[in-house]
Design an enzyme around this catalytic site. Structure first.
Site: not given
Length: 317
Positions: A261-262
């Site tokens: 999620d980055e």
């Protein structure tokens, strides 16, 4: 439509490969389009005088007309990002030939560039049990507003088979457990090749891809995360948001990277909320944000409007 179940050990089987190739051939012949002479040049390079002149001069010398031009000068990194859409140049023009000819210009300016033709990008969608994003993408695809071709749906569950097959899309079940994860990812990579997918979309696919696979799919895989990143990463983000009493619920479409999620953010959508909705209500509200952010990200990617700038993106809308 032939029902397909693929287990890791079956991915190399000639029967499965033949079935996939037959489907690819059918989709290609059924969706035949007249040859296009419309191209898109995207590039990034150190900023210096003369770049735009070199690009436009190259195109003008070959009889092309510029239909759209956008650029961004990043004064922080000293990089220039550019997208130019052009047409004409005669029927003999191809992206491969133009790329070779443009190589000398690119070398002079230290450009990282790609010339794309007008071929619709082929999208393989991965899902688990939530179908709202898949349903939205199918609708946009059928109405011609997605700007891409859906070619297959892959899932670790059987729940969304009826939705996919009703749309005429092959549904391939690739179960995943801790013990079979490596084999399942090998099956996925085989499917990407066999369906000639340009882009992989994780439309609420609730599995974390390995670092190796995300590295090989760099810039070619988009995920929709059901929160306004960088807040509330990981599992149950709406419940995390409820516990913190947020006043805005959002969703984030981003490129998939090794860090969960980055990845570089492409698009985000938000809705304002108050103290009334509980966690389940936030989930329902957030689904609209997920669909909107994901569809925009796919369309922009397939129109070659996104350039990755390290941990960020440049999006020419």
């Amino acid at each position: 439509m032939t029902t397909q179940h693929i287990h890791p050990r079956e991915t190399q089987g000639s029967t499965v490969t033949a079935a996939i190739q037959d489907h690819v051939g059918i989709r290609q012949s059924g969706a035949a389009r007249p040859r296009t002479t419309r191209f898109v040049l995207t590039l990034a390079c150190p900023d210096r005088p003369g770049i735009v002149r070199a690009v436009t001069g190259f195109l003008d010398d070959r009889g092309f007309d510029i239909a759209e031009h956008q650029q961004f000068d990043d004064h922080v990194s000293g990089q220039l990002f550019l997208r130019t859409e052009f047409a004409g140049g005669g029927p003999e023009a191809t992206a491969a030939a133009l790329s070779t000819e443009f190589g000398a210009v690119a070398q002079d300016f230290g450009m990282d560039f790609t010339i794309h033709d007008g071929r619709p990008q082929r999208v393989l969608v991965m899902v688990s049990k939530f179908g709202h994003c898949l349903n939205d993408l199918i609708y946009r695809w059928n109405t011609g507003t997605l700007g891409a071709e859906l070619v297959a749906v892959v899932s670790n569950h059987e729940d969304l088979r009826p939705m996919a097959e009703a749309a005429g899309l092959p549904f391939i079940h690739v179960p995943v457990t801790a013990a079979t994860k490596a084999g399942a990812e090998a099956a996925l990579e085989d499917l990407i090749v066999q369906y000639q997918a340009d882009l992989v979309v994780l439309a609420r696919y609730m599995q974390v891809l390995s670092d190796g696979l995300t590295s090989r799919l760099h810039g070619r895989a988009i995920n929709i995360h059901h929160s306004f990143l960088p807040g509330f990463k990981g599992a149950k983000p709406y419940h995390q948001a409820y516990e913190r009493g947020v006043k805005m619920v959002g969703a984030t479409a981003h490129y998939v990277t090794e860090s969960l999620d980055e990845g570089p953010i492409i698009e985000q959508e938000v809705f304002r909320v108050d103290h009334v909705p509980d966690a389940d209500a936030l989930v329902r509200i957030g689904r609209d944000a997920e669909m909107q952010a994901l569809s925009r990200a796919i369309t922009w990617h397939c129109q070659h409007r996104i350039l990755i700038n390290k941990t960020r993106t440049v999006v020419f809308r």
